[in-house]
Design a protein around this motif. Structure first.
Motif: not given
Length: 408
Positions: A174-181, A324-328, A128-132
């Motif tokens: 665009e990687p998403s945050a891992l789990g609930n982290t 690394r932290f997401q969206q920072q 889901a993090d990868l699109t064309l």
């Protein structure tokens, strides 16, 4: 001569000698004659003159009785305990492009196949993090993520040259945050795919190379109290001379308590957080060691992070996968840990209060007794044994490592 006259003459001579002797003694005493010049009668033999006793002067007596003071400050200091630092064997790792994307260009469309290990770090990505170009995958299996598109779809761009038409597609990760982290362990990436169409011949596809975007910061290691925390080389023999890592790298961290001449101590890491600022309460923050020594990163993100089996009581070795932290926008990451040490002799009985546990197909203890890790799935709290009249001393404190520099 008559006998009377002789007697009278002898008496006169004796009287004269007595008077003369008395007058000589009086004259010597009254004039303080130096007795060293008086010769003893010859019948007693020669004698050495006796030295006169001289009284010390008042100034000399005052000087000898004056208070003694130090002319220079003491130069002695407590000895500094230092450890010999062997030369570090270190080679900075550099990433290489991953050959994980292939494309087949047809007369009216394109077929793109992407390996699950897109970044070449042995970690599968989320499809889901990868699109064309904004289009989702049309197929997914255990090894590949598949995309199919018309030449004029999925954000393609066309360019005309003298000999050909070039259609360009872009794979966007665009990687998403891992789990609930709130953390990421991979960076965003883009891969350009080009289909070249000649005016007289069939189509062909060009070579594909991922594009990596780097980011940096720096590192400072601090010692607080008797505790230390520092970055180590891959062989753990010395402190790492560089603080730069790439996403997906393993960060070797050594937590220790300095022994000096103290009793043998065993160190534990109760909890650790990662932040963007040198403040353990800053937001966002990621708590990767919790519950009095449970390293939860592998359980939350599927990473290979873990405690290594303990080799020395006063040291604990941690392997943490870089993230690394997401969206920072900040690239700096600080690691702040709460360390605790107790006498090594007090661990005859295992306890959930004293542990270093990793999630490796279940919870595993760095000290060999996996039973102490059972509370990692619930809640671990410090419990004091009942009926004990003495309590072992405990040393604890917070220590910080960072900022750490991460590159992509």
């Amino acid at each position: 001569m008559a006998s009377g006259d002789v007697s009278t003459r002898l008496l006169i001579i004796i009287t004269i000698e007595c008077v003369y002797g008395a007058w000589s003694n009086y004259n010597l005493n009254s004039q303080h004659v130096n007795t060293g010049n008086i010769q003893a009668p010859a019948r007693f033999g020669p004698k050495k003159p006796l030295p006169l006793r001289q009284e010390p002067s008042v100034a000399l007596r005052l000087k000898s009785q004056s208070k003694q003071t130090l002319e220079a400050p003491l130069a002695w200091r407590f000895p500094v305990m230092s450890e010999a630092k062997p030369e570090a064997k270190f080679e900075q790792w550099e990433p290489v492009p991953a050959e994980s994307v292939t494309a087949q260009c047809g007369e009216s469309g394109v077929l793109v196949e992407v390996r699950q290990d897109l970044l070449g770090n042995s970690q599968p990505i989320q499809s889901a993090d990868l699109t064309l170009g904004g289009c989702a995958a049309t197929g997914v299996d255990s090894q590949l993520i598949i995309y199919e598109s018309d030449l004029q779809s999925c954000g393609s761009q066309v360019m005309m040259t003298e000999d050909s038409l070039i259609y360009t597609f872009t794979l966007i990760y665009e990687p998403s945050a891992l789990g609930n982290t709130p953390i990421l362990k991979t960076n965003a990436a883009m891969v350009d795919i080009q289909c070249h169409y000649t005016r007289k011949h069939n189509v062909s596809s060009s070579d594909l190379k991922p594009i990596w975007t780097p980011y940096t910061s720096t590192k400072v290691a601090e010692e607080q109290f008797y505790f230390t925390i520092r970055l180590m080389t891959d062989d753990w023999h010395s402190e790492r001379p560089s603080n730069q890592y790439f996403l997906g790298n393993i960060i070797n961290i050594e937590a220790a308590i300095m022994q000096y001449n103290h009793m043998p101590l065993r160190v534990f890491v109760d909890h650790c957080v990662a932040t963007l600022e040198p403040d353990m309460n800053a937001e966002p923050r990621y708590s990767f060691i919790q519950n009095l020594g449970c390293l939860v990163d592998a359980k939350l993100t599927g990473s290979s992070s873990r405690f290594l089996p303990r080799s020395e009581d006063n040291k604990l070795q941690i392997q943490l996968e870089a993230f690394r932290f997401q969206q920072q926008s900040s690239d700096s990451t600080y690691i702040i840990c709460h360390l605790r040490a107790e006498p090594a002799s007090s661990f005859a009985v295992s306890s959930g209060n004293h542990k270093a546990c990793s999630f490796i197909n279940g919870w595993r203890s760095a000290d060999g007794d996996d039973q102490v890790c059972r509370c990692c799935e619930t809640s671990c709290s410090i419990r004091k044994a009942r009926g004990l009249t003495t309590v072992d001393p405990v040393w604890e404190g917070d220590t910080m490592l960072g900022p750490i520099e991460i590159k992509t």
